[in-house]
Design an enzyme around this catalytic site. Structure first.
Site, PDB file in Angstrom:
ATOM      1  N   ASP A   1       0.839  -1.209   0.000  1.00 44.08           N
ATOM      2  CA  ASP A   1       0.000   0.000   0.000  1.00 44.08           C
ATOM      3  C   ASP A   1       0.874   1.259   0.000  1.00 44.08           C
ATOM      4  O   ASP A   1       0.345   2.375  -0.074  1.00 44.08           O
ATOM      5  CB  ASP A   1      -1.022  -0.015   1.144  1.00 44.08           C
ATOM      6  CG  ASP A   1      -0.395  -0.085   2.528  1.00 44.08           C
ATOM      7  OD1 ASP A   1       0.834  -0.223   2.626  1.00 44.08           O
ATOM      8  OD2 ASP A   1      -1.159  -0.005   3.513  1.00 44.08           O
ATOM      9  N   SER A   2       2.214   1.083   0.011  1.00 49.27           N
ATOM     10  CA  SER A   2       3.124   2.207  -0.226  1.00 49.27           C
ATOM     11  C   SER A   2       2.904   2.781  -1.621  1.00 49.27           C
ATOM     12  O   SER A   2       3.398   3.871  -1.930  1.00 49.27           O
ATOM     13  CB  SER A   2       4.579   1.770  -0.062  1.00 49.27           C
ATOM     14  OG  SER A   2       4.845   0.643  -0.870  1.00 49.27           O
TER      15      SER A   2
ATOM     16  N   ASP B   1      -0.916  -6.200  -0.028  1.00 53.11           N
ATOM     17  CA  ASP B   1      -1.254  -5.538   1.234  1.00 53.11           C
ATOM     18  C   ASP B   1      -2.756  -5.356   1.367  1.00 53.11           C
ATOM     19  O   ASP B   1      -3.419  -4.900   0.419  1.00 53.11           O
ATOM     20  CB  ASP B   1      -0.617  -4.141   1.276  1.00 53.11           C
ATOM     21  CG  ASP B   1       0.611  -4.080   2.151  1.00 53.11           C
ATOM     22  OD1 ASP B   1       0.784  -4.961   3.011  1.00 53.11           O
ATOM     23  OD2 ASP B   1       1.406  -3.144   1.959  1.00 53.11           O
TER      24      ASP B   1
ATOM     25  N   LYS C   1      -0.874  -9.424   3.177  1.00 47.54           N
ATOM     26  CA  LYS C   1      -0.113  -8.927   4.334  1.00 47.54           C
ATOM     27  C   LYS C   1      -0.999  -7.947   5.091  1.00 47.54           C
ATOM     28  O   LYS C   1      -1.715  -7.159   4.470  1.00 47.54           O
ATOM     29  CB  LYS C   1       1.180  -8.237   3.885  1.00 47.54           C
ATOM     30  CG  LYS C   1       1.946  -7.588   5.043  1.00 47.54           C
ATOM     31  CD  LYS C   1       3.352  -7.189   4.648  1.00 47.54           C
ATOM     32  CE  LYS C   1       3.482  -5.878   3.915  1.00 47.54           C
ATOM     33  NZ  LYS C   1       2.945  -4.712   4.651  1.00 47.54           N
TER      34      LYS C   1
ATOM     35  N   GLU D   1      -1.091  -5.380   8.829  1.00 47.76           N
ATOM     36  CA  GLU D   1      -0.279  -4.766   9.881  1.00 47.76           C
ATOM     37  C   GLU D   1      -0.894  -4.999  11.254  1.00 47.76           C
ATOM     38  O   GLU D   1      -2.116  -5.023  11.405  1.00 47.76           O
ATOM     39  CB  GLU D   1      -0.177  -3.253   9.632  1.00 47.76           C
ATOM     40  CG  GLU D   1       0.534  -2.901   8.333  1.00 47.76           C
ATOM     41  CD  GLU D   1       0.650  -1.393   8.090  1.00 47.76           C
ATOM     42  OE1 GLU D   1       0.257  -0.600   8.984  1.00 47.76           O
ATOM     43  OE2 GLU D   1       1.125  -1.022   7.002  1.00 47.76           O
TER      44      GLU D   1
ATOM     45  N   GLU E   1       9.456  -3.837  10.562  1.00 49.72           N
ATOM     46  CA  GLU E   1       9.809  -2.529   9.994  1.00 49.72           C
ATOM     47  C   GLU E   1      10.176  -1.544  11.093  1.00 49.72           C
ATOM     48  O   GLU E   1       9.463  -1.415  12.103  1.00 49.72           O
ATOM     49  CB  GLU E   1       8.629  -1.974   9.176  1.00 49.72           C
ATOM     50  CG  GLU E   1       8.936  -0.577   8.622  1.00 49.72           C
ATOM     51  CD  GLU E   1       7.960  -0.062   7.575  1.00 49.72           C
ATOM     52  OE1 GLU E   1       7.021  -0.795   7.206  1.00 49.72           O
ATOM     53  OE2 GLU E   1       8.160   1.088   7.118  1.00 49.72           O
TER      54      GLU E   1
HETATM   55  O1  KIV Z   1       3.661  -1.138   1.525  1.00 43.82           O
HETATM   56  C1  KIV Z   1       4.860  -1.434   1.629  1.00 43.82           C
HETATM   57  O2  KIV Z   1       5.696  -1.086   0.795  1.00 43.82           O
HETATM   58  C2  KIV Z   1       5.280  -2.227   2.782  1.00 43.82           C
HETATM   59  C3  KIV Z   1       6.741  -2.490   2.940  1.00 43.82           C
HETATM   60  C4  KIV Z   1       7.419  -1.288   3.414  1.00 43.82           C
HETATM   61  C5  KIV Z   1       6.997  -3.653   3.819  1.00 43.82           C
HETATM   62  O3  KIV Z   1       4.472  -2.605   3.564  1.00 43.82           O
END
Ligand code: KIV
Length: 284
Positions: free
Chosen positions: A47-48, A86, A116, A118, A185
């Site tokens: 989600d970055s 994510d 993934k 969090e 992280e």
């Molecule tokens: O969204 C992302 O890029 C991440 C990484 C930084 C692990 O979650």
């Protein structure tokens, strides 16, 4: 890379303590092709994408539709790498049923091979339900960007003894819930090292020192394509942003000078057709 075996969740698990795992983000077809050609083990549709592609200042802006769109583009590259997507903020916070429905969209419509999410112990019911639904889950603890407001900014986590102990407890609880791998992280290296030693699943670090079972970085950071603040842990392995500006500047000059397009870059009629066309009286 095409003839090497497809990376699967069991293969990732089996790499615990072995050859270091590599993961990089990708958000679209070309970045997935590039990452896969480089032979990374895992592609994270992170989600970055909110920050590096959409220009937001946090990941909170991403919703499930946007993540499905980016995941599907990555999936069309049919990577050998394991594709993890994510779960965006609010897609796994409401209820177990809703979490399964949202993750199901990432799998069905986006082609995710794992998701993934969090957070630590407070996410256990969601993690357990996803694992029971046969959706592999990667955990993510420490500096969790979706908690930016709760953390009071993007701050290294686990510096105080109670916080460090809480992270270790979170890691063990997530392992117990069935995650296949865990992103650490923004945590001090000793905390990451202890977690890596105490869990039987691979840890993937980003700003967590060199002792984890693998490392992840953001595609645009690795390639010198990102803007704004650069975290201490980022290493830029190429300057493609500068190379792109140079290439586009050269394009602009070539157009302005008449050098582009040249004869080889131009479609031509046969002499016969051209002559006939030019002989025709102009209409109107
Ligand atoms: O969204 C992302 O890029 C991440 C990484 C930084 C692990 O979650």
């Amino acid at each position: 890379m095409a003839d090497e075996a497809k990376v699967t969740v069991p293969l990732v698990r089996a790499r615990k303590g072995g050859q270091k795992l590599t993961m990089v983000t990708a958000y679209d077809y070309p970045s997935a092709r590039i990452a896969d050609d480089a032979g990374v083990d895992m592609i994270l549709v992170g989600d970055s994408v909110a920050n590096v592609v959409h220009g937001h200042d946090s990941t909170l802006a991403m919703d499930i539709n946007t993540m499905v769109l980016h995941a599907a583009a990555v999936h069309r590259a049919h990577p050998r790498a394991l594709v993890i997507v994510d779960m965006p903020w609010l897609s796994y916070h409401v209820s177990v049923e809703d979490t399964i429905a949202q993750a199901g969209r990432l799998v069905r419509e986006g082609g995710a091979e794992a998701v993934k999410l969090e957070g630590g112990r407070k996410r256990l019911p969601m993690v357990q339900a996803l694992v029971d639904t046969e959706i592999p889950v990667m955990g993510h603890i420490g500096l969790t960007p979706q908690s930016v407001h709760a953390m009071g900014g993007y701050r290294v986590q686990g510096r105080l003894i109670d916080d460090a102990r809480a992270l270790i407890a979170d890691a063990k609880a997530l392992e117990g819930a069935g995650i296949f791998s865990l992103v650490l992280e923004g945590v001090p290296d000793l905390v990451a090292d202890i977690i890596t030693k105490e869990v039987s699943i691979p840890t993937i670090g980003i700003g967590a020192g060199g002792g984890t079972d693998g490392q992840v970085l953001v595609f645009h950071d690795v390639l010198g394509l990102s803007y704004g603040h650069r975290a201490k842990f980022v290493r830029t392995f190429a300057q493609l942003g500068a190379a792109a500006v140079a290439a586009l500047t050269a394009f602009k000059s070539a157009v302005e000078s008449g050098d582009f397009p040249n004869d080889d870059e131009t479609y031509r009629l046969s002499e016969e057709v051209a002559e006939a066309l030019l002989k025709e009286p102009e209409s109107g």
